[in-house]
Enzyme design. Structure first.
Site, PDB file in Angstrom:
ATOM      1  N   HIS A  93      16.191   7.612  16.250  1.00  0.00           N
ATOM      2  CA  HIS A  93      15.456   6.350  16.243  1.00  0.00           C
ATOM      3  C   HIS A  93      14.567   6.356  17.480  1.00  0.00           C
ATOM      4  CE1 HIS A  93      18.836   4.482  13.631  1.00  0.00           C
ATOM      5  NE2 HIS A  93      17.844   4.931  12.878  1.00  0.00           N
ATOM      6  N   GLU A  96      15.360   4.340  20.604  1.00  0.00           N
ATOM      7  CA  GLU A  96      16.661   4.516  21.259  1.00  0.00           C
ATOM      8  C   GLU A  96      16.553   5.765  22.113  1.00  0.00           C
ATOM      9  OE1 GLU A  96      19.539   4.452  18.090  1.00  0.00           O
ATOM     10  OE2 GLU A  96      18.834   2.503  17.381  1.00  0.00           O
ATOM     11  N   HIS A 223      22.523   7.908  19.830  1.00  0.00           N
ATOM     12  CA  HIS A 223      21.809   6.667  19.509  1.00  0.00           C
ATOM     13  C   HIS A 223      21.980   5.643  20.634  1.00  0.00           C
ATOM     14  CE1 HIS A 223      20.774   7.139  15.079  1.00  0.00           C
ATOM     15  NE2 HIS A 223      21.444   8.239  15.348  1.00  0.00           N
ATOM     16  N   GLU A 313      26.823   6.072  20.108  1.00  0.00           N
ATOM     17  CA  GLU A 313      26.033   4.923  20.558  1.00  0.00           C
ATOM     18  C   GLU A 313      26.282   4.785  22.053  1.00  0.00           C
ATOM     19  OE1 GLU A 313      24.069   3.200  18.593  1.00  0.00           O
ATOM     20  OE2 GLU A 313      24.730   3.740  16.571  1.00  0.00           O
TER      21      GLU A 313
END
Length: 451
Positions: A93, A96, A223, A313
């Site tokens: 992404h 990110e 991410h 994440e």
């Protein structure tokens, strides 16, 4: 492993010492890298460590930017048998960005520590072929970077330049897998749809071709927007019901939980659970238990290749300011190395025929685990397993399957080799039919699922 000094005057002293030692000063700089800066940083690592690095492109983005990979190995560009392949992927992404910066820094760090004689890092590079893709979505990053950390929103730059979310862009193999689970069909290396190349973006296509060309065993996809280690399956087996989440376990659920915990507990604060206003026990979560996601990359890795991938994440702020990068690096450095080392657990070995020739694409099955892996083109295989005793079978068309029992410990992978004997040839019977002779062979049971 050496500790980073954070006070400005200490940092300046360290830079001076690094210069005296011949180590690259650029490794201690923390900044956001636009595309040209990222490329320069990657080639600077290759310049500093030319004998253990290689840079190659797996393709181009929609706007034509190369998707560059930094490889670290004692024999760059060569797959050595029984040496596992590992990959890190960042910036899928575009907005990110922490993963992108961490992977640039990781490449610098591995080079510096190798040159400094760090035995842990030297052994890792000698025994592993490491591939680092800092940015899978360089076009989206440029959109997000023009907004800057102060004004970056949740969606600006998330997709590629066509505003396609690349983590919803892989062929959906979960639905096929869930059908096969009910019909005793194939449990690994599921076939792609006939028209899959027309359904994916150039960046996704490049990564899929990358997976086809390298026998990756372990991977992580970096991410942002939360702090948790997420593991497959991402897609729920049950139809979506608003407000309801369901755990979707893989046959290797215990291994995936262990892999996620390895990163979480080596991370400075992920394992504490409370981050970004959310709580995840031990800092880990099953993807579908969090929210169901279709056509994601980590499930695709598991269902199409030999690779086990989790999604990391790593920050509440998708585009943290440059001033936050030193803290984030220190928080993730040990976790990035510890997770990489997990590729060396379980079993590995060679599959040979009766003449000691390697057998490629042989299937390795573990009793009680409904997910097989295959040998690479050189006949070597790698199977991640937790400590325990297992019954393992190697099989290939035209050969008699071979079975062995092996006990796996907590240390490095146990070597287990297989030698396959050719299957006995079936006798052909001649039967008259309407005055003609017809060759027919004994009927074999129908096998479900395509090959």
């Amino acid at each position: 492993m050496q500790q980073a000094w954070t006070l400005p005057w200490l940092a300046a002293l360290l830079l001076g010492l690094m210069g005296l030692m011949g180590l690259p000063a650029h490794g201690s700089d923390f900044q956001h890298h636009r595309y040209e800066d990222m490329v320069r940083a990657m080639f600077a690592v290759q310049s500093e460590c030319p004998y253990i690095t290689r840079i190659y492109s797996i393709g181009r983005s929609v706007e034509g930017r190369h998707l560059y990979v930094l490889e670290l190995s004692d024999n760059p560009g060569i797959h050595e048998t029984l040496e596992p392949e590992f990959k890190y992927v960042g910036n899928m992404h575009g907005n990110e960005v922490l993963g992108r910066e961490l992977l640039i820094k990781l490449g610098q760090f591995l080079c510096e520590e190798y040159r400094a004689g760090n035995q842990r890092i030297m052994r890792l590079i000698h025994d592993t072929r490491i591939h680092i893709l800092p940015s899978m979505n360089p076009d989206g990053y440029e959109v997000a970077a023009r907004q800057g950390p102060e004004f970056n929103g949740y969606l600006v730059g998330r997709g590629n330049s066509r505003e396609i979310d690349l983590n919803r862009n892989f062929p959906d193999l979960n639905a096929l897998m869930y059908y096969y689970e009910k019909t005793s069909g194939r449990n690994h290396h599921l076939p792609l749809p006939d028209n899959w190349e027309q359904q994916v973006e150039p960046e996704t296509m490049a990564v899929i071709k990358w997976m086809q060309n390298y026998n990756f065993i372990l991977s992580a996809n970096l991410h942002g927007g939360a702090v948790v280690a997420n593991y497959p399956f991402d897609k729920s087996r049950d139809p979506r019901i608003r407000g309801r989440t369901t755990y979707a376990a893989t046959p290797d659920d215990k291994i995936f939980r262990k892999l996620a915990r390895t990163y979480s507990y080596a991370h400075s604060w992920m394992h504490k659970g409370w981050n970004c206003g959310d709580f995840f026990d031990e800092g880990i979560t099953n993807g579908a238990s969090w929210y169901s996601l279709s056509k994601g990359m980590q499930d695709f890795n598991y269902l199409y290749t030999n690779c086990f991938e989790i999604t990391l994440e790593l920050s509440c702020d998708k585009f943290p300011p440059a001033s936050a990068l030193p803290r984030e690096w220190l928080g993730n450095r040990e976790a990035l190395v510890s997770y990489l080392e997990q590729v060396h657990h379980g079993i590995k070995g060679m599959v040979y025929d009766e003449n000691s020739n390697p057998v490629g694409n042989a299937e390795i099955s573990v009793a009680g685990v409904n997910h097989d892996v295959t040998t690479g083109v050189d006949g070597d295989y790698f199977r991640l397993l937790l400590p325990g005793t297992y019954t393992v079978t190697a099989s290939a068309p035209g050969y008699v399957p071979s079975t062995s029992t092996v006990t796996v410990g907590p240390a490095e992978a146990i070597q287990l080799h297989f030698y396959l004997k050719p299957a006995p040839k079936q006798n052909l019977k001649v039967k008259p039919h309407n005055g003609k002779k017809n060759l027919s062979s004994p009927k074999s049971p129908l096998k479900l699922g395509p090959r």
